[in-house]
Each structure stands twice: as structure tokens, then as C-alpha cells.
Design a protein around this motif. Structure first.
Motif, PDB file in Angstrom:
ATOM      1  N   GLU A  52       0.793  -1.133   0.044  1.00 22.94           N
ATOM      2  CA  GLU A  52       0.190   0.005   0.275  1.00 22.94           C
ATOM      3  C   GLU A  52       1.031   0.907   0.184  1.00 22.94           C
ATOM      4  OE1 GLU A  52      -3.801   1.799   2.668  1.00 22.94           O
ATOM      5  OE2 GLU A  52      -2.524   0.077   3.717  1.00 22.94           O
ATOM      6  N   GLY A  53       0.690   2.583  -0.953  1.00 23.46           N
ATOM      7  CA  GLY A  53       1.455   3.859  -0.585  1.00 23.46           C
ATOM      8  C   GLY A  53       2.458   3.481  -1.931  1.00 23.46           C
ATOM      9  N   ARG A  54       2.352   2.139  -2.397  1.00 21.69           N
ATOM     10  CA  ARG A  54       3.212   2.167  -3.423  1.00 21.69           C
ATOM     11  C   ARG A  54       4.884   1.985  -3.100  1.00 21.69           C
ATOM     12  NH1 ARG A  54      -1.482   4.943  -5.870  1.00 21.69           N
ATOM     13  NH2 ARG A  54      -0.220   6.575  -5.384  1.00 21.69           N
ATOM     14  N   ARG A  55       5.614   3.202  -2.846  1.00 24.68           N
ATOM     15  CA  ARG A  55       7.222   2.189  -2.075  1.00 24.68           C
ATOM     16  C   ARG A  55       7.983   2.772  -2.697  1.00 24.68           C
ATOM     17  NH1 ARG A  55       5.280  -0.786   3.923  1.00 24.68           N
ATOM     18  NH2 ARG A  55       2.975   0.329   3.452  1.00 24.68           N
ATOM     19  N   ILE A  56       7.887   3.192  -4.249  1.00 23.95           N
ATOM     20  CA  ILE A  56       9.019   3.195  -4.975  1.00 23.95           C
ATOM     21  C   ILE A  56       9.932   3.828  -4.032  1.00 23.95           C
ATOM     22  CG2 ILE A  56       7.659   2.393  -5.898  1.00 23.95           C
ATOM     23  CD1 ILE A  56       8.159   5.676  -7.024  1.00 23.95           C
ATOM     24  N   PHE A  57      11.309   3.881  -4.878  1.00 24.54           N
ATOM     25  CA  PHE A  57      12.972   4.251  -4.125  1.00 24.54           C
ATOM     26  C   PHE A  57      12.141   5.521  -5.266  1.00 24.54           C
ATOM     27  CE2 PHE A  57      13.582  -0.160  -4.065  1.00 24.54           C
ATOM     28  CZ  PHE A  57      13.400  -0.723  -2.766  1.00 24.54           C
ATOM     29  N   PRO A  58      11.798   6.777  -4.809  1.00 28.48           N
ATOM     30  CA  PRO A  58      11.734   7.660  -4.770  1.00 28.48           C
ATOM     31  C   PRO A  58      12.694   8.998  -6.230  1.00 28.48           C
ATOM     32  CG  PRO A  58      11.758   8.630  -3.196  1.00 28.48           C
ATOM     33  CD  PRO A  58      11.595   7.345  -2.934  1.00 28.48           C
ATOM     34  N   ARG A  59      14.450   8.643  -5.221  1.00 29.90           N
ATOM     35  CA  ARG A  59      15.450   9.100  -6.416  1.00 29.90           C
ATOM     36  C   ARG A  59      16.014   8.062  -7.191  1.00 29.90           C
ATOM     37  NH1 ARG A  59      18.157  12.995  -1.105  1.00 29.90           N
ATOM     38  NH2 ARG A  59      16.691  13.954  -0.608  1.00 29.90           N
ATOM     39  N   MET A  60      15.639   7.071  -7.189  1.00 34.08           N
ATOM     40  CA  MET A  60      15.939   6.039  -8.017  1.00 34.08           C
ATOM     41  C   MET A  60      15.153   6.627  -9.695  1.00 34.08           C
ATOM     42  SD  MET A  60      16.905   2.303  -6.371  1.00 34.08           S
ATOM     43  CE  MET A  60      17.929   2.420  -5.568  1.00 34.08           C
ATOM     44  N   THR A  61      15.609   6.070 -10.794  1.00 33.73           N
ATOM     45  CA  THR A  61      15.150   5.797 -11.923  1.00 33.73           C
ATOM     46  C   THR A  61      14.319   4.920 -12.107  1.00 33.73           C
ATOM     47  OG1 THR A  61      16.842   5.362 -13.365  1.00 33.73           O
ATOM     48  CG2 THR A  61      16.738   7.192 -13.375  1.00 33.73           C
ATOM     49  N   VAL A  62      13.086   5.221 -12.720  1.00 34.63           N
ATOM     50  CA  VAL A  62      12.267   4.142 -13.043  1.00 34.63           C
ATOM     51  C   VAL A  62      13.663   2.377 -14.033  1.00 34.63           C
ATOM     52  CG1 VAL A  62      10.864   2.899 -15.282  1.00 34.63           C
ATOM     53  CG2 VAL A  62      10.231   5.242 -14.002  1.00 34.63           C
ATOM     54  N   PHE A  63      13.899   2.734 -14.176  1.00 28.62           N
ATOM     55  CA  PHE A  63      14.738   1.519 -14.884  1.00 28.62           C
ATOM     56  C   PHE A  63      15.867   1.282 -13.555  1.00 28.62           C
ATOM     57  CE2 PHE A  63      19.378  -0.048 -16.062  1.00 28.62           C
ATOM     58  CZ  PHE A  63      18.910  -1.349 -16.644  1.00 28.62           C
ATOM     59  N   GLU A  64      16.140   2.469 -12.809  1.00 31.58           N
ATOM     60  CA  GLU A  64      16.641   1.571 -11.508  1.00 31.58           C
ATOM     61  C   GLU A  64      16.099   1.022 -10.125  1.00 31.58           C
ATOM     62  OE1 GLU A  64      20.202   4.963 -11.051  1.00 31.58           O
ATOM     63  OE2 GLU A  64      18.059   5.260  -9.807  1.00 31.58           O
ATOM     64  N   ASN A  65      14.499   1.019 -10.419  1.00 35.20           N
ATOM     65  CA  ASN A  65      13.546   0.913  -8.895  1.00 35.20           C
ATOM     66  C   ASN A  65      13.454  -0.683 -10.013  1.00 35.20           C
ATOM     67  OD1 ASN A  65      11.481   2.388  -6.871  1.00 35.20           O
ATOM     68  ND2 ASN A  65      12.631   3.044  -8.705  1.00 35.20           N
TER      69      ASN A  65
ATOM     70  N   LEU B  40       3.787  -4.600 -20.903  1.00 37.75           N
ATOM     71  CA  LEU B  40       2.233  -4.353 -19.829  1.00 37.75           C
ATOM     72  C   LEU B  40       2.229  -2.488 -19.470  1.00 37.75           C
ATOM     73  CD1 LEU B  40       0.498  -6.621 -18.572  1.00 37.75           C
ATOM     74  CD2 LEU B  40       1.807  -6.132 -16.593  1.00 37.75           C
ATOM     75  N   PHE B  41       3.146  -2.898 -18.548  1.00 34.27           N
ATOM     76  CA  PHE B  41       3.192  -0.594 -18.630  1.00 34.27           C
ATOM     77  C   PHE B  41       4.031   0.120 -19.939  1.00 34.27           C
ATOM     78  CE2 PHE B  41       2.903  -2.833 -14.717  1.00 34.27           C
ATOM     79  CZ  PHE B  41       1.574  -2.135 -14.507  1.00 34.27           C
ATOM     80  N   PRO B  42       3.571   0.221 -21.219  1.00 27.71           N
ATOM     81  CA  PRO B  42       4.431   0.965 -21.929  1.00 27.71           C
ATOM     82  C   PRO B  42       4.977   2.330 -21.556  1.00 27.71           C
ATOM     83  CG  PRO B  42       2.112   0.272 -22.835  1.00 27.71           C
ATOM     84  CD  PRO B  42       2.007  -0.139 -21.756  1.00 27.71           C
ATOM     85  N   ARG B  43       3.603   2.900 -20.529  1.00 26.64           N
ATOM     86  CA  ARG B  43       4.108   4.393 -19.925  1.00 26.64           C
ATOM     87  C   ARG B  43       5.774   3.995 -19.061  1.00 26.64           C
ATOM     88  NH1 ARG B  43       0.422   8.587 -17.880  1.00 26.64           N
ATOM     89  NH2 ARG B  43      -0.468   7.655 -19.875  1.00 26.64           N
ATOM     90  N   LEU B  44       5.932   3.373 -18.609  1.00 26.22           N
ATOM     91  CA  LEU B  44       6.832   3.015 -17.914  1.00 26.22           C
ATOM     92  C   LEU B  44       8.206   3.035 -19.156  1.00 26.22           C
ATOM     93  CD1 LEU B  44       6.543  -0.029 -15.144  1.00 26.22           C
ATOM     94  CD2 LEU B  44       6.519   2.843 -14.621  1.00 26.22           C
ATOM     95  N   LYS B  45       7.874   2.488 -20.140  1.00 22.22           N
ATOM     96  CA  LYS B  45       8.540   2.447 -21.390  1.00 22.22           C
ATOM     97  C   LYS B  45       9.677   3.707 -21.523  1.00 22.22           C
ATOM     98  CE  LYS B  45      10.851   0.211 -25.515  1.00 22.22           C
ATOM     99  NZ  LYS B  45      10.460  -0.553 -26.677  1.00 22.22           N
ATOM    100  N   GLU B  46       8.602   4.476 -21.516  1.00 22.80           N
ATOM    101  CA  GLU B  46       8.164   6.337 -21.964  1.00 22.80           C
ATOM    102  C   GLU B  46       8.928   6.788 -20.438  1.00 22.80           C
ATOM    103  OE1 GLU B  46       4.671   8.028 -22.519  1.00 22.80           O
ATOM    104  OE2 GLU B  46       4.435   6.907 -24.007  1.00 22.80           O
ATOM    105  N   ARG B  47       8.909   6.266 -19.640  1.00 21.65           N
ATOM    106  CA  ARG B  47       9.732   7.155 -18.507  1.00 21.65           C
ATOM    107  C   ARG B  47      11.223   6.383 -17.672  1.00 21.65           C
ATOM    108  NH1 ARG B  47       6.015  10.032 -20.476  1.00 21.65           N
ATOM    109  NH2 ARG B  47       4.052  10.830 -18.718  1.00 21.65           N
ATOM    110  N   ILE B  48      11.709   5.879 -18.675  1.00 20.79           N
ATOM    111  CA  ILE B  48      12.151   4.368 -18.142  1.00 20.79           C
ATOM    112  C   ILE B  48      13.755   5.861 -17.306  1.00 20.79           C
ATOM    113  CG2 ILE B  48      13.856   4.946 -19.754  1.00 20.79           C
ATOM    114  CD1 ILE B  48      14.304   2.040 -19.737  1.00 20.79           C
ATOM    115  N   ASN B  49      14.162   6.771 -17.201  1.00 22.71           N
ATOM    116  CA  ASN B  49      15.369   7.819 -16.934  1.00 22.71           C
ATOM    117  C   ASN B  49      14.463   8.678 -16.266  1.00 22.71           C
ATOM    118  OD1 ASN B  49      17.252   6.295 -18.259  1.00 22.71           O
ATOM    119  ND2 ASN B  49      16.910   7.407 -20.132  1.00 22.71           N
ATOM    120  N   GLN B  50      13.148   8.837 -16.284  1.00 22.66           N
ATOM    121  CA  GLN B  50      13.100   9.596 -14.791  1.00 22.66           C
ATOM    122  C   GLN B  50      12.316   9.939 -13.142  1.00 22.66           C
ATOM    123  OE1 GLN B  50       9.213  11.655 -16.325  1.00 22.66           O
ATOM    124  NE2 GLN B  50       8.586  11.501 -14.813  1.00 22.66           N
TER     125      GLN B  50
END
Length: 258
Positions: free
Chosen positions: A104-117, A140-150
Motif C-alpha cells: 500500500e502506498g506504492r513505496r517505490i524508490f523516489p530518487r531512483m529512476t524507473v530503470f533503477e527501480n 504491460l505498462f508502455p508508460r514506464l518505457k517512456e519514463r525509463i530515465n525519470q
């Protein structure tokens, strides 16, 4: 007002045959200090199923999800995964048993890029299929490819949820546990998330345990469901069957709360 939208096709029936469940929760009691949050919960998840646990805020849904992963620890009862008792097992060892959690709350690594996550997710599996799995997540999630270095922290809420699920999938789980994946998301994004879960189950045979407040979408998606009220399972049945029960509709589907 009751929901009157046309229901999506029912999910394909999950494998049956009386086999032992992949995940069996038996009589689990969990406490926060002296407060009993789970009061003897029994839940089964069989291979190839999507099982959902619905309930209002504070019912104990997330507590059960976290208890399965060992934080907090069940004070009573037993949790068995793939024939192995994991009740007392440390969380990091549970993660290596091909169980993945999108909390819950997603808890991704905010300072890491999509690729690093996504790399962090793959580290559990030792990077053995990294390129192949990365392509699957991007499909599955094309949006992530577009944001790979974000950076993860700059993504929208929906994109962060896609990233949290993608990161979990990179570990090649046999059981995917999702905690409130629709929370706070716009209806269109919610549909994309649930469509992705359905496709993972249909195409990959992935077993999914889904904790949700969004009863309408969760029960449409699930083969079976459980209703949790104040730390106790009060109802169980096929997803569509629960969706049609008057008491479920009154508690979780009235007033447009879906």
C-alpha cells in the motif's frame, strides 16, 4: 444508488482439483501492542487463482498482507506457502521464495529512476532474466518505457503504481500480492491496472492475492473473494457471487463507492 454498469466477462475459472493451496492462512491472530488486529483469519489461495480480500478502511486487510510477509509477526496461527511453514520466517527469506509484494502506498524508490527501480526488483532473482523481464514489464505498462530515465518520485500516482507492480514482477514471482493498487487513482488508470492484473493471470498463469477497498473492480476480477470486517472473515465465495450479495452491495457498492 447501485452500480448499473455492464459487467466485464467473468474471469476464466482457476485450476481446481482439490490440491493443497499455494498459500494457506490458518487461525492467524496479529496484534499491535495489546490491540488484536486479526482475530483468527483463515484464507486460501490456490495456484492460478486471483483471490481478493475486500473490506472497509481499518478492517485489517493490509495487516494480513504484512503478516504474511512477517512484519508484523503472527502471534497465533500458521501461514503455509507452497507446503512450507513461513509463519516465523524472516521477511528477507520470504521474499526469496518467489512471493512478491506491491505494498500500500506504492513505496517505490523516489530518487531512483524507473530503470533503477526495476533493477532493484530483479536483484531478488539474481538478474538472470533481466532483459526478457524488462521487455515484459514495458509491454504491460508502455508508460514506464517512456519514463525509463525519470526519477520515480516525479511520476504520477498511476505511473508509480505501475512501477511498483513492475518492480514486483521483475523478481519473477509465483505469487503476486497487491495491496490497494487502485488507491487514489483516476478511474481510467484503475481500469488499466486491473486489466494488467487480469492479463498476467490469463497469459502467465500468475497467482494473485489482491487486497482492495474497491470492491466492484476487485470482485469482478477475482475468481474468489473474502470479506474482512474488524479482523474477522465474515463471508467468502466466488467473486461474482459476492458481488451480487445484497449485504456486500449495501456495504461496499452503494453511493457510487467503487
Amino acid at each position: 444508488m447501485s452500480d448499473t454498469r455492464t459487467a466485464a466477462p467473468a474471469p476464466t475459472a482457476a485450476p481446481a482439483g482439490g490440491a493443497e493451496p499455494m498459500l494457506a492462512v490458518r487461525g492467524v491472530k496479529t496484534f499491535y501492542g495489546n490491540i488484536m488486529a486479526l482475530k483468527g483469519v483463515d484464507v486460501d489461495v490456490h495456484r492460478g487463482e486471483i483471490v481478493t480480500l475486500i473490506g472497509s478502511n481499518g478492517a485489517g486487510k493490509s495487516t494480513l498482507m504484512m503478516t504474511i510477509f512477517g512484519q508484523p509477526r503472527a502471534r497465533e496461527g500458521q501461514i503455509v506457502y507452497d507446503g512450507r511453514d513461513i509463519t516465523k520466517m524472516p521477511t528477507h527469506e520470504i521474499a526469496h521464495l518467489k512471493i512478491a509484494q506491491s505494498p500500500e502506498g506504492r513505496r517505490i524508490f523516489p530518487r531512483m529512476t524507473v530503470f533503477e527501480n526495476l533493477q532493484m526488483g530483479a536483484s531478488v532473482d539474481g538478474f538472470g532474466h533481466f532483459d526478457e523481464d524488462l521487455l515484459k514489464v514495458f509491454d504491460l505498462f508502455p508508460r514506464l518505457k517512456e519514463r525509463i530515465n525519470q526519477r520515480g518520485g516525479t511520476l504520477s500516482g498511476g505511473e508509480q503504481q505501475m512501477l511498483a507492480i513492475g518492480r514486483a514482477l521483475m523478481s519473477r514471482p509465483r505469487l503476486l500480492m497487491l495491496d490497494e493498487p487502485s488507491l487514489g487513482l483516476a478511474p481510467l488508470i484503475v481500469k488499466q491496472i486491473f486489466d494488467a492484473i487480469r492479463e498476467l493471470n490469463r497469459a502467465e498463469g500468475l497467482t494473485v492475492f489482491l487486497v482492495e477497498q474497491n470492491a466492484f473492480h476487485a470482485l469482478k476480477l477475482a475468481h474468489r473473494g473474502y470479506v474482512l470486517v474488524n479482523g474477522l472473515v465474515t463471508m467468502t465465495g466466488a467473486g461474482r457471487e459476492l458481488l451480487e450479495r445484497p449485504e456486500v452491495r449495501a456495504a461496499y457498492l452503494e453511493g457510487g463507492k467503487h
